[in-house]
Design a protein around this motif. Sequence first.
Motif, PDB file in Angstrom:
ATOM      1  N   GLY A  26      46.599  32.345  37.620  1.00 17.40           N
ATOM      2  CA  GLY A  26      46.339  31.263  36.687  1.00 17.40           C
ATOM      3  C   GLY A  26      44.881  30.995  36.389  1.00 17.40           C
ATOM      4  O   GLY A  26      44.545  29.934  35.851  1.00 17.40           O
ATOM      5  N   PHE A  27      44.014  31.931  36.707  1.00 15.33           N
ATOM      6  CA  PHE A  27      42.589  31.793  36.408  1.00 15.33           C
ATOM      7  C   PHE A  27      42.286  32.567  35.126  1.00 15.33           C
ATOM      8  O   PHE A  27      42.792  33.675  34.916  1.00 15.33           O
ATOM      9  CB  PHE A  27      41.740  32.323  37.559  1.00 15.33           C
ATOM     10  CG  PHE A  27      41.787  31.461  38.797  1.00 15.33           C
ATOM     11  CD1 PHE A  27      40.667  30.772  39.223  1.00 15.33           C
ATOM     12  CD2 PHE A  27      42.950  31.343  39.552  1.00 15.33           C
ATOM     13  CE1 PHE A  27      40.702  29.975  40.360  1.00 15.33           C
ATOM     14  CE2 PHE A  27      42.999  30.556  40.694  1.00 15.33           C
ATOM     15  CZ  PHE A  27      41.873  29.867  41.096  1.00 15.33           C
ATOM     16  N   ASP A  28      41.440  31.988  34.286  1.00 12.72           N
ATOM     17  CA  ASP A  28      41.053  32.615  33.018  1.00 12.72           C
ATOM     18  C   ASP A  28      39.662  33.206  33.179  1.00 12.72           C
ATOM     19  O   ASP A  28      38.667  32.468  33.228  1.00 12.72           O
ATOM     20  CB  ASP A  28      41.068  31.568  31.899  1.00 12.72           C
ATOM     21  CG  ASP A  28      40.856  32.185  30.528  1.00 12.72           C
ATOM     22  OD1 ASP A  28      40.897  33.429  30.425  1.00 12.72           O
ATOM     23  OD2 ASP A  28      40.647  31.424  29.565  1.00 12.72           O
ATOM     24  N   ILE A  29      39.578  34.518  33.313  1.00 13.82           N
ATOM     25  CA  ILE A  29      38.291  35.182  33.516  1.00 13.82           C
ATOM     26  C   ILE A  29      37.560  35.233  32.176  1.00 13.82           C
ATOM     27  O   ILE A  29      37.932  36.004  31.281  1.00 13.82           O
ATOM     28  CB  ILE A  29      38.469  36.600  34.098  1.00 13.82           C
ATOM     29  CG1 ILE A  29      39.468  36.605  35.268  1.00 13.82           C
ATOM     30  CG2 ILE A  29      37.109  37.169  34.523  1.00 13.82           C
ATOM     31  CD1 ILE A  29      39.042  35.833  36.474  1.00 13.82           C
ATOM     32  N   LEU A  30      36.501  34.435  32.035  1.00 20.09           N
ATOM     33  CA  LEU A  30      35.751  34.403  30.780  1.00 20.09           C
ATOM     34  C   LEU A  30      34.698  35.492  30.707  1.00 20.09           C
ATOM     35  O   LEU A  30      34.387  35.987  29.621  1.00 20.09           O
ATOM     36  CB  LEU A  30      35.075  33.034  30.604  1.00 20.09           C
ATOM     37  CG  LEU A  30      35.990  31.804  30.560  1.00 20.09           C
ATOM     38  CD1 LEU A  30      35.164  30.571  30.224  1.00 20.09           C
ATOM     39  CD2 LEU A  30      37.102  31.995  29.533  1.00 20.09           C
ATOM     40  N   GLY A  31      34.110  35.830  31.844  1.00 19.16           N
ATOM     41  CA  GLY A  31      33.051  36.830  31.850  1.00 19.16           C
ATOM     42  C   GLY A  31      33.039  37.621  33.137  1.00 19.16           C
ATOM     43  O   GLY A  31      33.373  37.106  34.206  1.00 19.16           O
ATOM     44  N   CYS A  32      32.683  38.912  33.018  1.00 18.48           N
ATOM     45  CA  CYS A  32      32.517  39.801  34.175  1.00 18.48           C
ATOM     46  C   CYS A  32      31.108  40.389  34.121  1.00 18.48           C
ATOM     47  O   CYS A  32      30.667  40.851  33.062  1.00 18.48           O
ATOM     48  CB  CYS A  32      33.531  40.935  34.152  1.00 18.48           C
ATOM     49  SG  CYS A  32      35.243  40.426  34.383  1.00 18.48           S
ATOM     50  N   VAL A  33      30.415  40.393  35.243  1.00 20.64           N
ATOM     51  CA  VAL A  33      29.084  40.982  35.335  1.00 20.64           C
ATOM     52  C   VAL A  33      29.171  42.171  36.287  1.00 20.64           C
ATOM     53  O   VAL A  33      29.505  42.003  37.461  1.00 20.64           O
ATOM     54  CB  VAL A  33      28.040  39.962  35.840  1.00 20.64           C
ATOM     55  CG1 VAL A  33      26.642  40.580  35.826  1.00 20.64           C
ATOM     56  CG2 VAL A  33      28.074  38.693  35.002  1.00 20.64           C
ATOM     57  N   GLU A  34      28.892  43.368  35.777  1.00 18.43           N
ATOM     58  CA  GLU A  34      29.011  44.601  36.568  1.00 18.43           C
ATOM     59  C   GLU A  34      27.947  45.590  36.114  1.00 18.43           C
ATOM     60  O   GLU A  34      27.839  45.904  34.930  1.00 18.43           O
ATOM     61  CB  GLU A  34      30.404  45.202  36.405  1.00 18.43           C
ATOM     62  CG  GLU A  34      30.586  46.581  37.007  1.00 18.43           C
ATOM     63  CD  GLU A  34      30.151  46.667  38.466  1.00 18.43           C
ATOM     64  OE1 GLU A  34      29.457  47.638  38.810  1.00 18.43           O
ATOM     65  OE2 GLU A  34      30.503  45.759  39.252  1.00 18.43           O
ATOM     66  N   ILE A  35      27.171  46.091  37.056  1.00 15.00           N
ATOM     67  CA  ILE A  35      26.038  46.956  36.729  1.00 15.00           C
ATOM     68  C   ILE A  35      26.443  48.386  36.418  1.00 15.00           C
ATOM     69  O   ILE A  35      25.785  49.076  35.636  1.00 15.00           O
ATOM     70  CB  ILE A  35      24.991  46.929  37.880  1.00 15.00           C
ATOM     71  CG1 ILE A  35      23.678  47.577  37.436  1.00 15.00           C
ATOM     72  CG2 ILE A  35      25.553  47.620  39.130  1.00 15.00           C
ATOM     73  CD1 ILE A  35      22.561  47.411  38.451  1.00 15.00           C
ATOM     74  N   GLU A  36      27.553  48.878  37.001  1.00 15.09           N
ATOM     75  CA  GLU A  36      27.947  50.273  36.823  1.00 15.09           C
ATOM     76  C   GLU A  36      28.708  50.455  35.510  1.00 15.09           C
ATOM     77  O   GLU A  36      29.777  49.862  35.319  1.00 15.09           O
ATOM     78  CB  GLU A  36      28.834  50.728  37.981  1.00 15.09           C
ATOM     79  CG  GLU A  36      28.107  50.927  39.290  1.00 15.09           C
ATOM     80  CD  GLU A  36      27.220  52.151  39.285  1.00 15.09           C
ATOM     81  OE1 GLU A  36      27.454  53.060  38.457  1.00 15.09           O
ATOM     82  OE2 GLU A  36      26.285  52.197  40.108  1.00 15.09           O
ATOM     83  N   PRO A  37      28.196  51.295  34.604  1.00 12.80           N
ATOM     84  CA  PRO A  37      28.858  51.464  33.300  1.00 12.80           C
ATOM     85  C   PRO A  37      30.306  51.935  33.405  1.00 12.80           C
ATOM     86  O   PRO A  37      31.164  51.484  32.647  1.00 12.80           O
ATOM     87  CB  PRO A  37      27.978  52.511  32.589  1.00 12.80           C
ATOM     88  CG  PRO A  37      26.643  52.394  33.244  1.00 12.80           C
ATOM     89  CD  PRO A  37      26.922  52.036  34.676  1.00 12.80           C
TER      90      PRO A  37
END
Length: 614
Positions: A26-37
Motif C-alpha cells: 500500500g505504499f506509493d513509490i513516487l521516486g527511486c534514486v539508483e546510481i547503476e544504469p
Amino acid sequence: MPQKRIKTLSLFSGAGGLDIGFHAAGFDILGCVEIEPGYAASIERNKGPGRLFGPKLNVHCQDIRTFDPTPYVGVGIECVIGGPPCQTFSAAGRRSGGVLGTIDPRGRLFESYCRILKAISPAVFVFENVYGLPGANDGEPWREICNAFSRLGYKLRAEVIDSADYGVPQHRERLIIVGYRDRALNYEFPLPTHGPDSMNGPALVSIYDAIKDLQDPDEPSHEFDGLYGHLLPLVPEGLNYSFFTREMGYPKPYFAWRSKFHDFLYKVDRNSPSRTIKAQPGKFTGPFHWKNRHFTVPELKRLQSFPDEYELVGKFGKVVEQIGNSVPPRLAQVIAHSVREQLLRPSKKLDFALRPPGFTSTFRQRQRERTNHFKDVAKREIAERFANVTHLDQPRENSKEQFFAVYEGFFDKQILASRPRPRAAKRCYKVVDERHDQHIDLTIDPLSVKAKRQIEIKISGLSKYLLHIESLTCKATMLDHEDIFRIWDLIEDSLTKDSQFFTLIDIYGHYANRGDTVKVSTRITGGKKTSLEKAIEFFGSSENCGQFLSEPDFSAAMGCDHKEVRSLTFRLREMRWDVRLPETHATIRDERMLCTYPFPLLSDKAQLERRRSA
C-alpha cells in the motif's frame, strides 16, 4: 473505503526489491534514486500502464550525493526506504582485507541519507544493511549512524532477521532499522510468518516448493566442466567442498579444511531454503541446482521472491547481480505492512502478529543445527560410498626421480625426461624429487653456471591433508628473483602429484579461514641480502601471513627506511606475491598491509593488478 496510499521515496533502490514489497503493502513509490544504469533500467522497465509501478514513478539514475530532494519536499512524503551499499561492512569485505566502515566513501553514504531525511522530514524511514554492521570496527560505525538518525529526531528500532522466517526460500540475514518521529508510538518487529519461531505458521518455504513448476521431470543430471567441475555431481545435497575434506571423513581429501568459502561447490538441499544468493558468484560458487548446474534467472527470481512478471534488464551476469544485491520483496512486504499498521495507518487488526515481549529468534541456533545435520549427512554418505575400502593408497616406497622443467615466462611449462638444449628465451631447471618415509627432498637448479643465490623452503604439517606426506624441504639455486615463482610452481607439482589436491592453496587453506596446520619458512643465502630478499624471507614465513601488519613494524623487520616500504611491496606484487595495501585494496585502512600467502599466486587467473588510489 480504501486507505490512501502512503507516498514514499526510495533511495539506493537497486533493481527494486524493497520497492516491490512496499508497493504491494500500500505504499506509493513516487521516486527511486539508483546510481547503476542497469539497475535503474530494470525499474524503468516495470513502470507504466499494466506494469507493477505506475507511470508517474520518477527514476533518478544518479549518485545519491548529488541528488536534490527539493521536488519531494512538501508533497506529502511519509516514508523513505532504502539501504546504502554494504561492502564496507560486509563479511566479504572482512575476508578480502578488512572493513573500512565509515572511513570508505561508501560507508559515508548514510550522511546523504540523513541529508534527504532532514529535507523531507518523513514520519518514518526504513533502512536495511548487512547483518554485520553493528559489530563492524568494534561498533563505532554503528554508533555513528544511529546517533546521526537520532539527532534528526527519530526513535529507532533495529533487528537482524532471516528472510527464510518470512516466507522467502532463502536464508538471508539482513539488518533492518525502522525510524519514526512520533515518540508516543512503539514499533515492534513482526513475528516470523514461517518456521518454528512463527505462531503455528507454515514450515519454511523450500527451494523445491518455490520452483517445482519450473522443473522438467525429465531433465538429466548435468556435467560441469573446469578444474573442479567433476566434483559437483559427487556433492550430496546441502553440502559444499568441505564434503571432500579429512575433517568430514573423506578418505582421500581434495581440499584442506576451510580452504574455500562456504559457497564453493555448494549444492542446495531442495527440501530446505537456499543459502544466500550471491551477486557476483564465481564459476564454482553456489548455490547449485541438484541437477549439477547453476540456477536459471526465473528460478533465482523465485528464490529471491521476485514476481515472475517482474523484468530485469541486462545479460545473465548483470541480472544475477541485480537479484543477489536485492532485498527479497516478500520480506520487504511483511516489514512494510508492520510499518503501515503500527506507525502510519494505525490499526488494531494486524496482518502480521508482532513479536511478544522477550521474544528471541532461534535462527542462529537453527543454523548451528543445520551445520551439524549436514556433517552427519556427509559422514553417512562417505561411510556408504567407501564401505569396503580399507585403504585407498599404499604408502609410496622410497624413490628418487630426476627430470627437467622448461619455462617460457611464468605459465608456459614443459616437463622433459632428458636434458634439453639451451634456449635463450626459456629458463631450464634440473629437478630431483627424492622421497623417503613421509618426507620429500626437492632440489632445483637452473641449467646455468651463473646461479649464485640459494633459497631453502621448508613446509611441515602436511600429513593432516596429504596421505603419507608430512614435510617437504626444497633447496634451489637462483639466477634471479623470478626463479622463486617457478620454484614454488614445482613445489606445488610435487605436493599435488600423488594426491587429489589441485593447488597449493587447496592444501594450505584460504588465508582468511585457515588454522596453523601447514607451516612454511623461507631462507635465502649466498651473500648479503637485499631489502627485497629480506621481504621475501619475511613473507615467505607463514607466521607473517594472513594478518595485518603496520608499515613501521614491517620496515623495522626489514631494516629499511619507511619510505622504501611502498616500492618493496609493489616489487613483490610484480613477482605475484599477494601483498595488499590501501592503494591496491580499498578495504585496507590505517596504512596497514596484508600478505595473504607465504608463496606467490601460481594461477594465471589470479589478478594482482588493482588500481592504485589517487
